[in-house]
Design an enzyme around this catalytic site. Structure first.
Site, PDB file in Angstrom:
ATOM      1  N   THR A 146     -38.085   4.961 -33.798  1.00 19.46           N
ATOM      2  CA  THR A 146     -39.370   5.201 -33.168  1.00 19.46           C
ATOM      3  C   THR A 146     -40.020   6.388 -33.857  1.00 19.46           C
ATOM      4  O   THR A 146     -39.317   7.291 -34.320  1.00 19.46           O
ATOM      5  CB  THR A 146     -39.208   5.512 -31.666  1.00 19.46           C
ATOM      6  OG1 THR A 146     -40.392   6.115 -31.157  1.00 19.46           O
ATOM      7  CG2 THR A 146     -38.051   6.463 -31.419  1.00 19.46           C
TER       8      THR A 146
ATOM      9  N   CYS B 275     -46.403   3.824 -35.985  1.00 18.26           N
ATOM     10  CA  CYS B 275     -45.726   3.395 -34.763  1.00 18.26           C
ATOM     11  C   CYS B 275     -44.893   2.204 -35.179  1.00 18.26           C
ATOM     12  O   CYS B 275     -45.373   1.334 -35.922  1.00 18.26           O
ATOM     13  CB  CYS B 275     -46.734   3.010 -33.683  1.00 18.26           C
ATOM     14  SG  CYS B 275     -45.988   2.182 -32.259  1.00 18.26           S
ATOM     15  N   THR B 276     -43.664   2.124 -34.731  1.00 15.19           N
ATOM     16  CA  THR B 276     -42.778   1.079 -35.235  1.00 15.19           C
ATOM     17  C   THR B 276     -43.184  -0.317 -34.794  1.00 15.19           C
ATOM     18  O   THR B 276     -42.656  -1.299 -35.317  1.00 15.19           O
ATOM     19  CB  THR B 276     -41.314   1.361 -34.821  1.00 15.19           C
ATOM     20  OG1 THR B 276     -41.237   1.564 -33.402  1.00 15.19           O
ATOM     21  CG2 THR B 276     -40.781   2.586 -35.541  1.00 15.19           C
TER      22      THR B 276
END
Length: 229
Positions: A83, A196-197
């Site tokens: 994350t 952002c993953t």
């Protein structure tokens, strides 16, 4: 091969991508039936998101530090926190364990430097775009980071938490994200960090000519490098 300790679940949608990328790359590099030696601790994201929303970052840090300790005890050689946003509490993890933590900001900065860029845009959660835990880490490598305006940040954050983290991929949101990317490019960004993953689930390099720096893919590939050192 070293054993990778993955802390995932934030959200599990993007953790699946980490697992697939890491194992696929190990197979490509080593051939045959090779796959990664890894341990996965997947948190309940509802708990972490509640801590974020309430500003209880210490409690979030404690939860993730506990996960890191458990992975170290189980035999992990290094930690990958799957994350961007929770790198805000990375110091809590590093203080709790003896093994290294592979920082997503350093990995991303190296990829930007390899493209010889010195100014990039960033899209991610509101925490990542508005606070300095990731931006300053990248700026420390001599790279200027630009973010969308306040209204754009609010909409991007809403899409991440209300759509992407739930596996909902909508064309209208894809179009909006790409419009934000265009505005960042027009303001001088030579590339854009998908910070952002989950964002890589929505847009990817096929959508634009300007380079995208997908932090999920970069982090996963760096984990493979570290595992095979």
């Amino acid at each position: 091969m070293k054993t990778i300790g993955l802390i995932g679940g934030m959200s599990w949608e993007s953790t699946v991508t980490y697992y697939q990328l890491i194992n696929s790359e190990i197979g490509e590099r080593l051939g045959g039936l090779h796959s990664a030696k890894c341990l996965l601790y997947s948190v309940d994201f509802a708990e972490i998101e509640d801590y974020q929303r309430q500003g209880e970052w210490d409690r979030a840090g404690e939860t993730l530090a506990d996960a890191a300790v458990r992975l170290e005890s189980a035999g992990a050689d290094f930690i990958v926190l799957c994350t961007n946003t929770m790198h805000k509490v990375i110091d809590r993890l590093e203080a709790a364990i003896q093994i290294p933590v592979l920082h997503i900001g350093d990995v991303t900065a190296r990829a930007i430097q390899q493209k010889h860029l010195d100014k990039v845009g960033l899209v991610g959660t509101a925490y990542t775009m508005e606070e300095d835990f990731l931006i300053e880490r990248i700026r420390a490598h001599g790279i200027e980071v630009m973010v969308p305006d306040e209204t754009e940040r609010e909409i991007i954050n809403k899409v991440i938490f209300e759509e992407l983290c739930l596996g909902r991929i909508r064309d209208t949101s894809r179009t909006y994200f790409l419009e934000v990317v265009d505005r960042l490019a027009n303001a001088g960004a030579a590339g854009v960090i998908l910070g952002c993953t989950e964002v890589g689930l929505l847009i990817n390099q096929d959508d634009k000519e300007a380079p995208f720096f997908d932090t999920t893919k970069l982090h996963a590939m760096a984990a493979v490098d570290m595992a095979l050192e």
